[in-house]
Design an enzyme around this catalytic site. Structure first.
Site, PDB file in Angstrom:
ATOM      1  N   HIS A 214       0.832  -1.207   0.000  1.00  0.00           N
ATOM      2  CA  HIS A 214       0.000   0.000   0.000  1.00  0.00           C
ATOM      3  C   HIS A 214       0.867   1.257   0.000  1.00  0.00           C
ATOM      4  CE1 HIS A 214       0.859   0.865   4.262  1.00  0.00           C
ATOM      5  NE2 HIS A 214       0.627  -0.426   4.518  1.00  0.00           N
ATOM      6  N   CYS A 230       3.172  -4.911   6.717  1.00  0.00           N
ATOM      7  CA  CYS A 230       2.776  -4.514   5.363  1.00  0.00           C
ATOM      8  C   CYS A 230       3.973  -3.963   4.606  1.00  0.00           C
ATOM      9  CB  CYS A 230       1.660  -3.469   5.419  1.00  0.00           C
ATOM     10  SG  CYS A 230       0.049  -4.151   5.869  1.00  0.00           S
TER      11      CYS A 230
END
Length: 254
Positions: A214, A230
């Site tokens: 992301h 992440c």
């Protein structure tokens, strides 16, 4: 006879005073006005050769403006407790880490030579060196700088992109909320997508895990181990990657 004499003398004195007065005011002296317009207008009733009286210019005294004192950071306070003296520093003077304002050049997108047996279109993430590679074939790959999991949150494995989202919402896991609350950081239960959202402009979800590739609202962290697992990218870079890959793309994290 005496009265007549006194009357004559009085009349003579009156006529003499009148004559003197007529002589005195026969020619009225000119009215002279000070040429200094900053001084009061002063009419001088002196002789014809008189010079105007000029009062010194009144200089306005500067107003004294009491300026507010510059803010001084409070000093550390020595406090005595049951365990002896302790030095308590106010929050305003506690040292903070310097924040990088620019990304290092090697983490900017570029096409590089890359030898792999993976098929073109595969994403390979080198967490040790903080690079994401999009395999292009012919021994080349498009390389991006990334931020990866901080110590204790590293992982490796193989997944596929199962969902893509533009300006995704963020719902922190309960474990993250509790973990950050213990540090004094209170996360929202949910945050709408937008420039302030930690997931940034795009998100690509990996398998059924909570991990994503992301964007970020903190681009200066690219090249560091700062996330909870992440893979984060600059918003410009994640948008570019988002347009190049599809749902089902293979992602190898090593």
């Amino acid at each position: 006879m005496t009265k007549t004499l006194f009357l004559a003398l009085g009349l003579a004195a009156a006529f003499s005073s009148a004559a003197l007065a007529n002589d005195r005011y026969r020619e009225r002296p000119p009215v002279i006005v000070s040429p200094d317009l900053a001084a009061p207008w002063v009419m001088q009733l002196a002789g014809p050769n008189a010079r105007p009286v000029v009062y010194p210019r009144q200089v306005a005294q500067p107003r004294v403006i009491h300026r507010q004192r510059e803010y001084q950071q409070p000093r550390a306070v020595q406090r005595r407790g049951i365990f002896g003296e302790s030095r308590v520093e106010p929050a305003a003077v506690r040292p903070t880490r310097p924040v990088r304002s620019q990304i290092e050049p090697q983490f900017l997108p570029q096409t590089v030579a890359y030898d792999t047996s993976e098929r073109p279109g595969t994403i390979i993430i080198d967490t040790n060196n903080r690079f994401l590679y999009l395999v292009m074939g012919d021994g080349q790959a498009r390389r991006y700088g990334v931020g990866v999991g901080k110590p204790g949150f590293e992982w490796a494995g193989e997944h596929r992109i199962t969902r893509k989202a533009e300006w995704p919402n963020w719902t922190p896991p309960k474990e993250m909320i509790a973990r950050e609350a213990a540090k004094g950081h209170y996360l929202p239960a949910r945050m709408d997508g937008g420039p302030e959202n930690p997931l940034g402009a795009r998100a690509m979800y990996l398998g059924s895990t909570l991990y994503r590739i992301h964007g970020t609202n903190a681009p200066w962290t690219i090249g560091s181990a700062v996330s909870s697992g992440c893979i984060r990218m600059r918003n410009e870079d994640v948008v570019d990657l988002y347009e190049r890959v599809n749902i089902g793309t293979k992602v190898v994290v090593m």
